[in-house]
Design an enzyme around this catalytic site. Structure first.
Site, short mmCIF file in Angstrom:
data_model
loop_
_atom_site.label_atom_id
_atom_site.label_comp_id
_atom_site.label_asym_id
_atom_site.label_seq_id
_atom_site.Cartn_x
_atom_site.Cartn_y
_atom_site.Cartn_z
N LYS A 84 -0.63 4.86 4.54
CA LYS A 84 -1.48 3.92 5.27
C LYS A 84 -0.91 3.69 6.67
CE LYS A 84 -3.93 -0.47 4.82
NZ LYS A 84 -5.20 0.20 5.14
N HIS A 141 0.84 -1.20 0.00
CA HIS A 141 0.00 0.00 0.00
C HIS A 141 0.88 1.26 0.00
CE1 HIS A 141 -3.31 -2.70 1.14
NE2 HIS A 141 -4.09 -1.74 0.71
#
Length: 274
Positions: A166, A162
């Protein structure tokens, strides 16, 4: 002869309205014939408070971004929330009080928070899933099938990537994949998950499910589950190129909730994958 006009069936509020996911949701709601933006929430410190929620699109929706939860939910019938656990819990308490349904894409809940959500779902209908993408949830079903067929002789590893912003790891989607696989194998993920390896770890326990986390750049979300056997490897991968897939899945969840009074559901329920 006057053209007949109808009010969209689904009056939707969006939490975290000025974030990347919030913008995707607002754009999707405005493009859907059966949905109407009815509220927009953000934190009090947001510089967008008081601005039109659709200003980023260069249009006026007539819906201001507000920090007061009850004001933001006053005209809505359902809330879509992709924020942080603490914010989502406050939003759900207000939804329960006001009788709104909720679609929850937030991840990182504690066990106590999950239990609280299940309790709230006795009074309102909630769809909660760590990933609202239709493709991801079809991938979950494929993983369930694969795990049952590859239950012996294969080591299982979940690798997720990600963007750098995040804040939780592994991702909620990766954990859900692990839960689906563990369930198919008759195991408890809490007892068989391995989240970190460093130093002399010894040989791999074949009953474990491993997780690896990558964070960098602007990766929207990549998930691969590796089934590694003797002489072969099977990889099941889903890659997200846009958050638009999460927004479209969220609207399918909104439609699913119409007519329901209570209960806690997930995207398998929404997509008929049970």
């Amino acid at each position: 002869m006057a053209t007949k006009t109808t009010t969209p069936q689904h009056q939707v509020a969006v939490a975290g309205a000025t974030g990347r996911m919030g913008h995707m949701l607002i754009e999707a709601i405005r493009a859907a014939d059966d949905c109407q933006l009815a509220g927009a929430l953000d934190v009090p410190a947001s510089p967008a408070i008081g601005n039109d929620a659709a200003a980023f699109l260069g249009v006026a929706s007539g819906v201001p971004v507000v920090a007061d939860i009850r004001t933001g939910l006053a005209r809505a019938k359902v809330l879509i929330d992709f924020t942080r656990p603490e914010g989502t819990m406050a939003h759900l308490a207000a939804c329960r009080e006001l009788g709104l349904h909720a679609v929850i894409g937030t991840t990182g809940f504690s066990d106590d928070q999950k239990a609280r959500i299940a309790e709230i779902a006795r009074d309102i209908a909630i769809v909660m899933a760590p990933n609202m993408s239709v493709g991801v949830n079809v991938t979950m079903k494929l993983l369930e099938m694969a795990a049952k067929a590859l239950s012996t002789g294969y080591d299982i590893e979940v690798i997720e990537s990600h963007h750098r912003h995040k804040v939780d790891a592994p991702s909620g989607t990766a954990l859900k994949m692990g839960e689906v696989i563990a369930g198919a194998l008759g195991r408890d993920l809490k007892e068989c998950a391995v989240y970190a390896r460093e130093g002399v770890t010894g040989e791999r326990d074949p009953s474990t499910i491993g997780f690896a986390t990558i964070r960098g750049g602007d990766i929207v979300g990549d998930h691969t589950v590796l089934f590694a056997g003797t002489g072969e490897r099977i990889e099941i991968t889903h890659r997200s190129a846009s958050r638009a897939t999460y927004a479209q899945g969220s609207l399918r969840a909104v439609r699913f909730l119409a007519g329901r009074t209570s209960g806690l559901y997930d995207m398998f329920d929404v997509l008929g994958l049970r």
